[in-house]
Design a protein around this motif. Sequence first.
Motif, short mmCIF file in Angstrom:
data_model
loop_
_atom_site.label_atom_id
_atom_site.label_comp_id
_atom_site.label_asym_id
_atom_site.label_seq_id
_atom_site.Cartn_x
_atom_site.Cartn_y
_atom_site.Cartn_z
N GLN A 22 39.01 33.07 38.92
CA GLN A 22 38.09 34.19 39.12
C GLN A 22 37.25 34.45 37.88
OE1 GLN A 22 40.84 37.22 40.45
NE2 GLN A 22 40.37 36.83 42.60
N LEU A 25 34.80 31.17 37.81
CA LEU A 25 33.91 30.90 38.93
C LEU A 25 33.15 32.13 39.41
CD1 LEU A 25 36.27 28.54 40.96
CD2 LEU A 25 34.59 27.93 39.21
N LYS A 26 33.62 33.32 39.04
CA LYS A 26 32.95 34.58 39.38
C LYS A 26 32.78 34.80 40.89
CE LYS A 26 31.71 35.29 34.97
NZ LYS A 26 32.77 34.80 34.18
N ASN A 27 33.66 34.18 41.68
CA ASN A 27 33.57 34.30 43.13
C ASN A 27 34.97 34.21 43.70
OD1 ASN A 27 33.47 33.39 45.91
ND2 ASN A 27 31.29 33.00 45.60
N ARG A 28 35.39 35.22 44.45
CA ARG A 28 36.76 35.27 44.95
C ARG A 28 37.07 34.11 45.90
NH1 ARG A 28 38.75 41.00 46.96
NH2 ARG A 28 39.97 39.51 48.11
N GLU A 29 36.13 33.80 46.78
CA GLU A 29 36.38 32.73 47.75
C GLU A 29 36.48 31.38 47.04
OE1 GLU A 29 33.89 35.02 48.26
OE2 GLU A 29 35.03 36.21 49.72
N ASP A 30 35.59 31.13 46.09
CA ASP A 30 35.66 29.87 45.33
C ASP A 30 36.95 29.81 44.52
OD1 ASP A 30 33.23 29.08 46.34
OD2 ASP A 30 32.09 29.59 44.54
N THR A 69 34.40 22.05 40.12
CA THR A 69 33.82 23.12 40.93
C THR A 69 32.54 23.66 40.30
OG1 THR A 69 36.02 23.72 41.72
CG2 THR A 69 34.28 25.34 42.02
N SER A 73 28.87 23.36 41.93
CA SER A 73 28.05 24.56 42.14
C SER A 73 26.68 24.42 41.50
CB SER A 73 28.76 25.80 41.57
OG SER A 73 29.92 26.07 42.29
N SER A 77 23.26 24.55 43.54
CA SER A 77 22.23 25.55 43.25
C SER A 77 20.88 24.88 43.04
CB SER A 77 22.61 26.42 42.06
OG SER A 77 22.60 25.65 40.87
N SER A 133 40.95 35.31 55.59
CA SER A 133 41.66 35.10 54.33
C SER A 133 43.12 34.76 54.65
CB SER A 133 41.60 36.34 53.47
OG SER A 133 42.41 37.36 54.03
#
Length: 168
Positions: A22, A25-30, A69, A73, A77, A133
Motif C-alpha cells: 500500500q 503502490l498507493k492503491n488498495r486493489e493493486d 508492478t 503500471s 499509464s 473483495s
Amino acid sequence: MNSASLQSLHDREESRILRFFQRRLKNREDAADATQETFLRMLTVPRSTLIENPQAYLFQVARSVARVTVARSARESELFAEEAAGLGTADEAPGQERIIAARQSLVLMAKAIAELPNRCQQVFILSRLHGLSNGEIAAELGISRNMVEKHIIRALLHCRKLRAEFFF
C-alpha cells in the motif's frame, strides 16, 4: 518450504506485506493483488529450496513483485496516455487473428475455471468476474478470508498452468 510453514508465515506476515504494498503502490486493489502474487510465488518455490529466513525471503519476493508492478503500471499509464491523446481519431477494429486469439483465450480460461472444484470456482468467479473483495466473498460464502485466498491462489495456479500448456 512446506504448506504448513507457508501458512504460518502467511498468518504472521500478510498484514505487513499488504501495508508494504500500500505504501509503494498507493492503491488498495493493486496492493491486495500484489500481496496475493507474493504468496503465490512463495507457493511455487521448489520444496528442495532451503530458506533459512522465510520472513526475509518473503520480503525479497515482495520487493520483486513491487518492482514488476510499478514497471507494469508505468507502461500502462504510457499506453493509456497515448490512447487519451488519440481520442479524436477513429479506432481501428481488431483484425481477425486478434479476434480468434481472444476467443481461444476466453474458451481456454472458461475451461480452466470449469475444471476447478465448485467452491474454488465460486470464489474465483466472485473475485475476478464480480470484483468482490476477499472479505466480502468470505462473508457471502461463510468461509474464512484465509480460505478465500487459498481458493484464489489455487484457481490462479490452475489457470496459469493450463495457459502455459496451451501457449508454450
